[in-house]
Design a protein around this motif. Structure first.
Motif, PDB file in Angstrom:
ATOM      1  N   VAL A 284     -64.199 -14.923 -10.728  1.00  0.00           N
ATOM      2  CA  VAL A 284     -63.146 -16.261 -11.058  1.00  0.00           C
ATOM      3  C   VAL A 284     -64.269 -17.633 -11.698  1.00  0.00           C
ATOM      4  O   VAL A 284     -65.187 -17.929 -11.298  1.00  0.00           O
ATOM      5  N   ARG A 285     -63.381 -18.139 -12.703  1.00  0.00           N
ATOM      6  CA  ARG A 285     -64.104 -18.730 -13.826  1.00  0.00           C
ATOM      7  C   ARG A 285     -63.440 -19.685 -13.812  1.00  0.00           C
ATOM      8  O   ARG A 285     -61.879 -19.565 -14.254  1.00  0.00           O
ATOM      9  N   ILE A 286     -63.347 -21.655 -13.429  1.00  0.00           N
ATOM     10  CA  ILE A 286     -61.800 -22.485 -13.337  1.00  0.00           C
ATOM     11  C   ILE A 286     -62.933 -23.711 -14.829  1.00  0.00           C
ATOM     12  O   ILE A 286     -63.858 -24.161 -14.651  1.00  0.00           O
ATOM     13  N   ASN A 287     -62.026 -22.691 -15.544  1.00  0.00           N
ATOM     14  CA  ASN A 287     -62.739 -24.385 -17.060  1.00  0.00           C
ATOM     15  C   ASN A 287     -61.877 -26.006 -16.384  1.00  0.00           C
ATOM     16  O   ASN A 287     -61.415 -26.230 -16.184  1.00  0.00           O
ATOM     17  N   ILE A 288     -63.098 -26.468 -16.963  1.00  0.00           N
ATOM     18  CA  ILE A 288     -63.013 -28.385 -16.919  1.00  0.00           C
ATOM     19  C   ILE A 288     -63.056 -28.917 -18.300  1.00  0.00           C
ATOM     20  O   ILE A 288     -64.533 -28.375 -18.429  1.00  0.00           O
ATOM     21  N   ASN A 289     -62.090 -29.460 -18.216  1.00  0.00           N
ATOM     22  CA  ASN A 289     -62.982 -30.276 -19.816  1.00  0.00           C
ATOM     23  C   ASN A 289     -63.842 -31.626 -19.428  1.00  0.00           C
ATOM     24  O   ASN A 289     -63.979 -32.161 -19.020  1.00  0.00           O
ATOM     25  N   ARG A 340     -50.224 -13.173  -5.577  1.00  0.00           N
ATOM     26  CA  ARG A 340     -50.452 -12.617  -7.075  1.00  0.00           C
ATOM     27  C   ARG A 340     -52.417 -12.792  -7.439  1.00  0.00           C
ATOM     28  O   ARG A 340     -52.756 -12.013  -9.083  1.00  0.00           O
ATOM     29  N   ILE A 341     -52.217 -13.864  -6.853  1.00  0.00           N
ATOM     30  CA  ILE A 341     -54.477 -13.837  -7.493  1.00  0.00           C
ATOM     31  C   ILE A 341     -54.788 -13.116  -7.211  1.00  0.00           C
ATOM     32  O   ILE A 341     -56.311 -12.534  -7.837  1.00  0.00           O
ATOM     33  N   ASP A 342     -55.152 -12.167  -5.999  1.00  0.00           N
ATOM     34  CA  ASP A 342     -56.238 -11.344  -5.905  1.00  0.00           C
ATOM     35  C   ASP A 342     -55.041 -10.048  -6.554  1.00  0.00           C
ATOM     36  O   ASP A 342     -56.200  -9.577  -6.804  1.00  0.00           O
ATOM     37  N   GLN A 343     -54.095  -9.237  -6.575  1.00  0.00           N
ATOM     38  CA  GLN A 343     -54.149  -8.348  -7.708  1.00  0.00           C
ATOM     39  C   GLN A 343     -54.231  -8.591  -9.325  1.00  0.00           C
ATOM     40  O   GLN A 343     -54.977  -7.548  -9.264  1.00  0.00           O
ATOM     41  N   ALA A 344     -54.194  -9.702  -9.282  1.00  0.00           N
ATOM     42  CA  ALA A 344     -54.896 -10.657 -10.569  1.00  0.00           C
ATOM     43  C   ALA A 344     -56.735  -9.402 -10.367  1.00  0.00           C
ATOM     44  O   ALA A 344     -56.977  -9.012 -11.654  1.00  0.00           O
ATOM     45  N   ILE A 345     -57.946 -10.585  -9.385  1.00  0.00           N
ATOM     46  CA  ILE A 345     -58.910  -9.743  -9.161  1.00  0.00           C
ATOM     47  C   ILE A 345     -59.230  -8.274  -9.335  1.00  0.00           C
ATOM     48  O   ILE A 345     -59.923  -7.388 -10.108  1.00  0.00           O
ATOM     49  N   ALA A 346     -58.121  -7.852  -8.502  1.00  0.00           N
ATOM     50  CA  ALA A 346     -58.134  -5.886  -8.078  1.00  0.00           C
ATOM     51  C   ALA A 346     -58.429  -5.494  -9.293  1.00  0.00           C
ATOM     52  O   ALA A 346     -58.446  -4.020  -9.069  1.00  0.00           O
ATOM     53  N   SER A 347     -57.024  -5.753 -10.374  1.00  0.00           N
ATOM     54  CA  SER A 347     -57.064  -4.992 -11.568  1.00  0.00           C
ATOM     55  C   SER A 347     -58.871  -4.456 -12.543  1.00  0.00           C
ATOM     56  O   SER A 347     -58.695  -3.651 -12.824  1.00  0.00           O
ATOM     57  N   GLY A 348     -59.390  -6.105 -12.199  1.00  0.00           N
ATOM     58  CA  GLY A 348     -60.704  -6.040 -12.824  1.00  0.00           C
ATOM     59  C   GLY A 348     -60.953  -6.276 -14.368  1.00  0.00           C
ATOM     60  O   GLY A 348     -61.298  -5.918 -16.043  1.00  0.00           O
ATOM     61  N   GLU A 349     -59.285  -6.287 -14.600  1.00  0.00           N
ATOM     62  CA  GLU A 349     -59.257  -7.149 -16.012  1.00  0.00           C
ATOM     63  C   GLU A 349     -58.835  -7.850 -16.650  1.00  0.00           C
ATOM     64  O   GLU A 349     -59.084  -8.878 -15.346  1.00  0.00           O
TER      65      GLU A 349
END
Length: 418
Positions: A284-289, A340-349
């Motif tokens: 995960v990357r969190i973008n900050i302005n 949903r967050i865990d699913q997004a990470i697990a997908s690898g997409e």
């Protein structure tokens, strides 16, 4: 008498002088001296008021002569005994880390152990209860230096005491710690890895804008020059082993063998690490302005979060328990719960999600503060921004203005991690 039963068993001391006792002696320590994690935000009017009280406390300590140094050169722990332990007791009593009624024994019992743990907690050290050389060095910082720290940081805290938003993130660089704050209460707390001394994390006010799941890592020019080229000179398989691919200005992939690694030719290409659990940005990357090219992210190197010294990055912040942090940031995004967050990470997409609404983020440099619980916290002035240092004789000395860097760092020195 401390809470619980007191075990009375006088240890046999070393035959010659005071040394190590024959067995570890443990008494019930005073749990009232335990430092619990405060739920009060660092950037809060309550912290400001507590720091003002801490200044008065330390002014009184300085007026009374401060504290004497603890002898260095040895590690003190349960069972140790001798004059150094007596000096340690006296030092802990001055700052309230040990109750003066706990006895004046020359033996390192669990009262002393608890006092050392309290001191370590207040100074951002791992709470081992062992008076290591690092811990003793922190104890021997003069009282007038600590007072100067508090007086310097009260100015910083005043500038962040109002109108920060109902939901915001506070990242204290010297403490290498990140808090999420909601309704003037700390919601989650995360150890962080922050900028090295020569690649400092910038002080800034910004907003968290979006989350990149399973991100690519594009290697910044500064990292190519300082790190990647030397690594390729030492190991020609480094890029392949780390899943980093090379692209030219037309976005065509090129082999590493076509580049002269004994020159700066590599800076003419783009280097990109593929998404994976071993990616330098983690999952995960969190973008900050911000104008510095820095951001917050996960890391595959989780071991850093267990260290006292977490100044390890090239300006960005590596986050412990990043999934909890992302869940808090996306709290108001419909459908984005932890599952949903865990699913997004697990997908690898690859997936990018905007934070709705964006969350205020404050990267600050606070080396000393008080808490409403009466605890006074100190951190090392790792970037030398407080404007003074401890001279050999123990007195604070003012540094040249050019070294009082309350500013950010050059854009080419901060952009990313290795």
């Amino acid at each position: 008498m401390a809470l619980g039963a007191l075990v009375c068993a006088a240890p046999a001391l070393a035959a010659e002088g005071w040394g190590q006792a024959e067995w570890a002696q443990r008494y019930d320590s005073d749990t009232r001296l335990t430092v619990s994690r405060s739920t009060t935000p660092l950037l809060s009017p309550r912290t400001l008021a507590a720091t003002e009280q801490a200044i008065e406390k330390y002014r009184a300590i300085v007026a009374n002569g401060g504290w004497s140094k603890v002898p260095t050169g040895a590690t003190l722990k349960i069972g140790s005994s001798g004059p150094a332990v007596l000096a340690l007791r006296k030092r802990l009593i001055v700052t309230g880390d040990l109750d003066s009624a706990a006895s004046s024994s020359g033996v390192y019992d669990s009262y002393v152990e608890a006092g050392v743990k309290r001191f370590q907690a207040r100074h951002g050290l791992i709470e081992t209860g062992v008076a290591s050389p690092q811990t003793i060095d922190a104890m021997n910082v003069p009282a007038d230096y600590r007072l100067r720290q508090l007086e310097t940081n009260i100015v910083r805290l005043r500038s962040f005491s109002n109108n920060l938003g109902d939901r915001f993130v506070e990242a204290n660089i010297p403490a290498a710690m990140v808090d999420t704050v909601e309704n003037d209460t700390v919601a989650t707390r995360h150890a962080a890895g922050v900028g090295k001394i020569d690649r400092q994390s910038p002080v800034m006010q910004t907003r968290a804008l979006d989350i990149d799941f399973n991100p690519y890592w594009t290697v910044p020019a500064s990292i190519i020059r300082k790190d990647l080229i030397p690594k390729m000179q030492a190991d020609p398989n480094y890029l392949k082993d780390n899943h980093i691919r090379i692209f030219d200005k037309n976005n065509n992939e090129v082999p590493s063998s076509s580049i002269n690694w004994n020159s700066l030719e590599a800076t003419n290409y783009r280097f990109r690490e593929d998404p994976s659990t071993e990616n330098s940005l983690g999952v995960v990357r969190i973008n900050i302005n911000n104008p510095y090219g820095v951001y917050m992210h996960d890391t595959p190197a989780k071991g850093v979060f267990g260290d006292d010294f977490r100044f390890v990055s090239s300006g960005c912040m590596r986050m412990q328990n990043v999934r909890d942090y992302v869940a808090w940031l996306l709290k108001n995004n419909p459908g984005w719960d932890r599952d949903r967050i865990d699913q997004a990470i697990a997908s690898g997409e690859r997936l990018d999600v905007k934070i709705e609404p964006p969350v205020n983020v404050y990267w600050v440099y606070i080396t000393a503060w008080g808490t409403p619980e009466g605890v006074v916290q100190f951190r090392e002035d790792i970037y030398k921004r407080d404007g003074f240092s401890t001279a050999a004789g123990g007195a604070p000395t003012v540094q040249p203005v050019a070294q009082q860097a309350g500013r950010g760092i050059p854009a080419d020195a901060a952009p990313d991690e290795q």
